[in-house]
Design an enzyme around this catalytic site. Structure first.
Site: not given
Length: 431
Positions: A159, A370
């Site tokens: 983060h 994808d």
């Protein structure tokens, strides 16, 4: 006979360091962390994508393709391939990231149906999701092969480099380059341009992960149920087109505070909901999605009395708070920065409110990721980063909401039985 979770991963695990395919230019060698970056522990943001049986390629070909595209993507996302130099700087030295290629001795369905038992230490490196400290690599990726031929691609990204939007951009680009090696990722790192530290580097983070005695449950809000609820609340609150995130976060907030009162056997305690807000579309001019960093502010909605915990009132307050953020310069007048400065000045101050948190990731279409093997069968994140946290994401149809809820274990027992919640939400027992 069922296999124990600790026995699922094959002892033959490939662990390699993937380095950027091109060296990082010298002018970019040091990436300075902003005040918000430094205020966060590493809080490794975890995501996993499950894909059904891959008949067209052998396991090693899949691994090689992902490693090659990862190396190309890291050339653009170069801070992730570096190492912490000090609390305020990443040295972009192309040391690379860890990539694990493992075999899991069960079908993918068993993992999906038993996520709490099997996730950590199998599809994620043990103790890594939401981890506060770094042992080196700022990004860890894993390819897991299941007995059925299915695969899981999981990532944990620090983060300190960027927020959830940054993670989404990285995964979009990695998938894009995997499908087509000629694609070029073009992220833009803002470093400490927006939020420089006011008085030198921070000695220690101000926000870290705490998950003792917590559990994690997932709930689905279908588009059909949300449509009716949004229309009803819009009319009662007098606001136009309440969003699915506004409605769902309000409902979760109400149910969580009711659960706390029930378990603690107390009357209503003053409570507030902190909403994390992406400032990219709020700046002048607006920043594009590929700008990487912790570009966040917060809104805070409070309720001092039980009668204030009504859906229309909360949604109306959410909207009002959000509109106020848009009216201010989100960089010069950033509520998250102001809150962090307050913590620095009074680190032991006791908050009179029970605090809940919500992160809205509904615009991140995880189910569209994808890598070249079709869309994922399931997209998930494990418990975290701390108690009383709601993470909202779009469902598989992109019009409903999946809510990941982290609460103390006893509070969850009451929360998951709340009748008002269950009128609109369906528990998801699988991953």
């Amino acid at each position: 006979m069922a296999i124990a979770p600790s026995q699922l991963v094959s002892p033959v695990t490939e662990k390699i360091i993937v380095k950027p395919s091109l060296p990082t230019p010298s002018p970019l060698k040091y990436h300075k962390l902003s005040f918000i970056d430094q205020s966060l522990s590493h809080l490794y943001i975890p995501l996993v994508f499950f894909y059904s049986k891959q008949q067209q390629e052998f396991d090693q070909l899949v691994a090689n393709k992902l490693q090659n595209s990862l190396a190309t993507t890291l050339s653009a996302y170069y801070p992730y391939a570096g190492r912490m130099r000090d609390s305020a700087t990443i040295e972009c030295n192309d040391r690379g990231i860890e990539f694990l290629n493992v075999r899991i001795n069960c079908p993918m369905s068993e993992m999906l149906n038993n996520p709490h038992d099997y996730a950590e230490g199998n599809i994620f490196m043990k103790d890594l999701p939401w981890k506060n400290s770094s042992d080196g690599s700022l990004l860890v990726a894993q390819l897991s092969h299941f007995d059925c031929g299915g695969i899981a691609i999981s990532t944990c990204l620090s983060h300190k480099v960027g927020d959830g939007g940054s993670v989404a951009s990285f995964i979009y680009d990695w998938a894009k380059v995997t499908r087509n090696p000629n694609q070029i990722a073009r992220p833009k790192f803002i470093s400490d341009t927006f939020f420089p530290t006011p008085n030198g580097p921070l000695i220690a983070p101000l926000i870290d992960s705490k998950l003792e005695k917590c559990v994690h449950k997932k709930f689905h809000f279908s588009a059909s149920k949300l449509q009716g609820l949004r229309a009803k609340i819009g009319a009662e609150a007098g606001i136009k087109n309440p969003t699915r995130a506004e409605v769902v976060s309000a409902l979760l907030f109400i149910s969580a505070t009711k659960a706390a009162s029930k378990i603690n056997n107390t009357s209503f305690r003053p409570s507030k909901l902190i909403n994390y807000v992406d400032i990219r579309p709020m700046t002048t001019p607006p920043l594009s999605r590929n700008v990487i960093g912790n570009l966040l502010t917060v809104t805070s909605t409070t309720a001092s009395h039980d009668e204030e915990m009504e859906l229309p009132r909360l949604v109306r307050e959410f909207r009002k708070e959000f509109e106020q953020v848009y009216k201010k310069d989100p960089v010069q007048h950033n509520s998250l920065v102001l809150k962090l400065l307050e913590i620095m000045e009074s680190p032991y101050a006791i908050d009179e409110f029970d605090t809940y948190y919500c992160s809205n990731m509904c615009k991140f279409s995880g189910y569209s990721i994808d890598f070249g093997w079709g869309k994922p069968e399931r997209v998930c994140a494990p418990m975290g980063p701390f108690k009383n946290f709601f993470i909202l994401s779009a469902d598989q149809n992109m019009d409903g909401v999946e809510a990941m809820v982290t609460l103390e274990e006893q509070h969850m027992l009451a929360f998951e039985c709340d009748e008002e919640l269950l009128e609109y939400a369906s528990p998801i027992s699988s991953f």
